[in-house]
Design an enzyme around this catalytic site. Structure first.
Site, PDB file in Angstrom:
ATOM      1  N   MET A  63      -2.949  -4.462  -1.818  1.00  0.00           N
ATOM      2  CA  MET A  63      -3.037  -5.424  -0.716  1.00  0.00           C
ATOM      3  C   MET A  63      -4.364  -6.170  -0.736  1.00  0.00           C
ATOM      4  O   MET A  63      -4.412  -7.384  -0.669  1.00  0.00           O
ATOM      5  CB  MET A  63      -2.880  -4.710   0.630  1.00  0.00           C
ATOM      6  CG  MET A  63      -1.514  -4.123   0.890  1.00  0.00           C
ATOM      7  SD  MET A  63      -1.355  -3.568   2.615  1.00  0.00           S
ATOM      8  CE  MET A  63      -2.575  -2.256   2.694  1.00  0.00           C
ATOM      9  N   THR A  64      -5.458  -5.427  -0.806  1.00  0.00           N
ATOM     10  CA  THR A  64      -6.795  -5.987  -0.628  1.00  0.00           C
ATOM     11  C   THR A  64      -7.192  -6.926  -1.767  1.00  0.00           C
ATOM     12  O   THR A  64      -6.932  -6.636  -2.940  1.00  0.00           O
ATOM     13  CB  THR A  64      -7.829  -4.856  -0.521  1.00  0.00           C
ATOM     14  OG1 THR A  64      -7.442  -3.970   0.534  1.00  0.00           O
ATOM     15  CG2 THR A  64      -9.206  -5.413  -0.219  1.00  0.00           C
ATOM     16  N   GLY A  92     -10.070  -8.647   3.058  1.00  0.00           N
ATOM     17  CA  GLY A  92      -9.969  -7.207   3.205  1.00  0.00           C
ATOM     18  C   GLY A  92      -8.874  -6.831   4.185  1.00  0.00           C
ATOM     19  O   GLY A  92      -7.692  -6.808   3.861  1.00  0.00           O
ATOM     20  N   GLU A 143       0.799   5.000   6.969  1.00  0.00           N
ATOM     21  CA  GLU A 143      -0.463   5.001   6.227  1.00  0.00           C
ATOM     22  C   GLU A 143      -1.608   5.477   7.112  1.00  0.00           C
ATOM     23  O   GLU A 143      -2.449   6.286   6.688  1.00  0.00           O
ATOM     24  CB  GLU A 143      -0.756   3.595   5.704  1.00  0.00           C
ATOM     25  CG  GLU A 143      -2.056   3.509   4.920  1.00  0.00           C
ATOM     26  CD  GLU A 143      -2.359   2.122   4.391  1.00  0.00           C
ATOM     27  OE1 GLU A 143      -3.470   1.908   3.892  1.00  0.00           O
ATOM     28  OE2 GLU A 143      -1.467   1.235   4.490  1.00  0.00           O
ATOM     29  N   ARG A 144      -1.650   5.007   8.339  1.00  0.00           N
ATOM     30  CA  ARG A 144      -2.741   5.378   9.232  1.00  0.00           C
ATOM     31  C   ARG A 144      -2.618   6.809   9.728  1.00  0.00           C
ATOM     32  O   ARG A 144      -3.625   7.500   9.907  1.00  0.00           O
ATOM     33  CB  ARG A 144      -2.823   4.361  10.367  1.00  0.00           C
ATOM     34  CG  ARG A 144      -3.341   3.025   9.846  1.00  0.00           C
ATOM     35  CD  ARG A 144      -3.098   1.833  10.723  1.00  0.00           C
ATOM     36  NE  ARG A 144      -3.619   0.640  10.041  1.00  0.00           N
ATOM     37  CZ  ARG A 144      -3.367  -0.608  10.404  1.00  0.00           C
ATOM     38  NH1 ARG A 144      -2.577  -0.843  11.468  1.00  0.00           N
ATOM     39  NH2 ARG A 144      -3.875  -1.622   9.733  1.00  0.00           N
ATOM     40  N   GLY A 155      -7.318   1.417   4.963  1.00  0.00           N
ATOM     41  CA  GLY A 155      -6.190   1.490   5.886  1.00  0.00           C
ATOM     42  C   GLY A 155      -6.385   0.590   7.102  1.00  0.00           C
ATOM     43  O   GLY A 155      -5.670   0.702   8.094  1.00  0.00           O
ATOM     44  N   GLY A 156      -7.361  -0.323   6.991  1.00  0.00           N
ATOM     45  CA  GLY A 156      -7.773  -1.135   8.132  1.00  0.00           C
ATOM     46  C   GLY A 156      -9.027  -0.525   8.723  1.00  0.00           C
ATOM     47  O   GLY A 156      -9.034   0.660   9.083  1.00  0.00           O
TER      48      GLY A 156
END
Length: 387
Positions: free
Chosen positions: A130-131, A136, A248-249, A369-370
Site C-alpha cells: 500500500m505505502t 504513507g 489488520e489493526r 497499519g496507520g
C-alpha cells in the site's frame, strides 16, 4: 488475572504452537534470521506443516478455516513472541492477517484455487503493498497506476516499507485504475514475483524486526493479466482495503499485547534472579511498585483485546473500534516495555536479551497499519459526527 476466552480446542492448538516453537524457534534460528534479514522459507513451510500458518484459509483450500476466530492467531502471537521471535511472528502475521484475507474475502474462485493452497502450506509467501514514498497513511495519495490494456493492465510506480517485500511471491498491490482520488479510482491487483518489469528494491535496514524483511518495490510497465485483478472488477480497491483494515489493526493490537505480556514475564523472572546491594532487585519497593503497574496494565490490556477478538468473531468490530484497539494497545505496549528495559538495567540495552529486541520491535507498532495519530483522527471524527 485469568482469561476465559479460550476453550479446549484453543488449548490443544496452543500445545501445537508450543511444539513448533520448541523445534524451530531456537537461539540459532533467531540469529540466522537476524543475520540474513529474513525468515527462511523452510521455517515458513514448517509452520504450514505444523498447522499454524494459513489459519485464515478455508478448509476446501487446505487451510484451517479460522479467519473469523482470531483467538487462534492470538495464540500464535503469544507463544512465538514469548519465545523472543518477534520477526517470525511478524512474518506469520503478514501472511495470515494481510495477504490471505483479501483472497479469502474478495478473490474470485479461480484466484482462491490458484493461490490459497500454497499460501496455507508456506510454499507461497504473500505481502500487501500500500505505502508509497510520497504517500504513507494517506491511501488516496497513491500514485502507482494500472493502465488498462488488451488482456490486462500495465502497472507503473513504486511502493516502500513493504513487509515480506523481498521474499514474497505474490503481492496484493494497491493501484490507481481511474482518475482523481475518489474511492472508485483504486483497485487491488496481484503482482507475481518474476513478472517482467517488477523489481524488488533494496532491503531496508530497520531499527527493529531485524529478522523480517522489509523492502522497496518498483514497477515499470509490468503487464498483469485481467485474472489477477482481485474480485475481477476494477474500482473496488479502496473499499476492499477499508473492509480488511479492522483485522489488520486488531492483529497489531494483539501482537502488542503479546509483547507486553512477554516483556512482563521476562522482567519478573530477571528481577527475582538478579541481585544488587545484597538483595534481589524484586525486593526493592520501587521494583515491586513498577511490577505491580505493569501486571495491572497487561491484565487490563488483555481484557480489552479479548473483547475485541470476540467482537471480530461476531462481525461487530467496527473501523473505529479497531482504531481504538490499535492505538491504545500499542501505546500501552511501549510504556510497559520501556519500564521493563529500565528494570533490566544495562542488560536491557543489550540485544542478546529478548527485552531489548522486543523494545526495538515495538516502536513501529505505533506507525504502521496507520499511525496512531491517524487512529485518533478516525475515532475523533466519529465522535464529532464527521464523515
Amino acid at each position: 488475572m485469568d482469561r476465559d476466552i479460550y476453550d479446549e480446542d484453543h488449548d490443544a492448538f496452543r500445545d501445537m504452537v508450543k511444539e513448533f516453537v520448541k523445534r524451530y524457534v531456537t537461539n540459532e534460528a533467531r540469529e540466522k534470521w537476524d543475520a540474513e534479514g529474513e525468515i527462511d522459507r523452510a521455517t515458513m513451510r514448517a509452520a504450514g506443516e505444523a498447522g499454524i500458518l494459513g489459519l485464515a484459509v478455508p478448509e476446501e483450500f487446505g487451510g484451517a478455516g479460522m479467519l473469523q476466530d482470531y483467538r487462534f492467531r492470538a495464540i500464535v502471537n503469544e507463544e512465538v513472541i514469548r519465545a523472543g521471535a518477534g520477526s517470525l511472528a511478524g512474518a506469520l502475521g503478514i501472511q495470515d492477517d494481510l495477504a490471505i484475507p483479501y483472497l479469502v474475502h474478495m478473490g474470485t474462485q479461480a484466484q482462491k484455487e490458484k493461490w490459497l493452497p500454497g499460501m496455507a502450506t508456506g510454499e507461497i509467501i504473500g505481502a500487501l503493498a500500500m505505502t508509497e514514498p510520497g504517500a504513507g497513511s494517506d491511501l488516496r495519495g497513491a500514485k502507482t497506476t494500472a493502465k488498462k490494456v488488451d488482456g490486462g493492465y500495465l502497472v507503473n510506480g513504486a511502493k516502500t516499507f513493504i513487509s515480506s517485500g523481498k521474499t514474497a511471491d505474490l503481492i496484493v498491490t494497491f493501484v490507481k485504475t481511474g482518475e482523481g482520488n475518489r474511492p472508485d479510482a483504486f483497485s487491488l491487483i496481484l503482482i507475481e514475483n518474476g513478472m517482467e518489469g517488477f523489481e524488488h528494491g533494496k532491503k531496508l535496514h530497520k531499527m527493529g524486526f531485524q529478522g523480517h524483511d522489509t523492502a522497496e518495490l518498483s514497477f515499470t510497465d509490468v503487464f498483469v493479466p485481467d485474472e489477477n485483478l482481485i474480485g475481477g472488477e476494477a474500482g473496488h480497491g479502496f473499499i476492499q482495503l477499508m473492509k480488511n483494515l479492522p483485522l489488520e489493526r486488531l492483529s497489531i493490537g494483539v501482537a502488542a499485547a503479546a509483547a507486553a505480556q512477554a516483556g512482563f514475564e521476562w522482567t519478573l523472572a530477571y528481577t527475582k534472579d538478579r541481585e544488587s546491594f545484597g538483595q534481589r532487585i524484586a525486593d526493592f519497593q520501587n521494583t515491586r511498585f513498577r511490577l505491580a503497574d505493569i501486571a495491572t496494565t497487561v491484565d487490563v490490556l488483555w481484557a480489552y483485546l479479548d473483547r475485541a477478538m470476540l467482537l471480530y468473531k461476531d462481525g461487530k468490530l467496527t473501523a473505529e473500534e479497531a482504531a481504538k484497539v490499535k492505538f491504545w494497545a500499542t501505546e500501552r505496549e511501549w510504556e510497559v516495555l520501556d519500564t521493563c528495559v529500565q528494570l533490566h538495567g544495562g542488560y536491557g540495552y543489550i540485544t542478546e536479551y529478548p527485552i531489548a529486541r522486543a523494545f526495538l520491535d515495538a516502536r513501529v507498532h505505533r506507525i504502521y497499519g496507520g499511525t496512531n495519530e491517524i487512529m485518533r483522527e478516525i475515532v475523533g471524527r466519529q465522535l464529532a459526527g464527521k464523515k
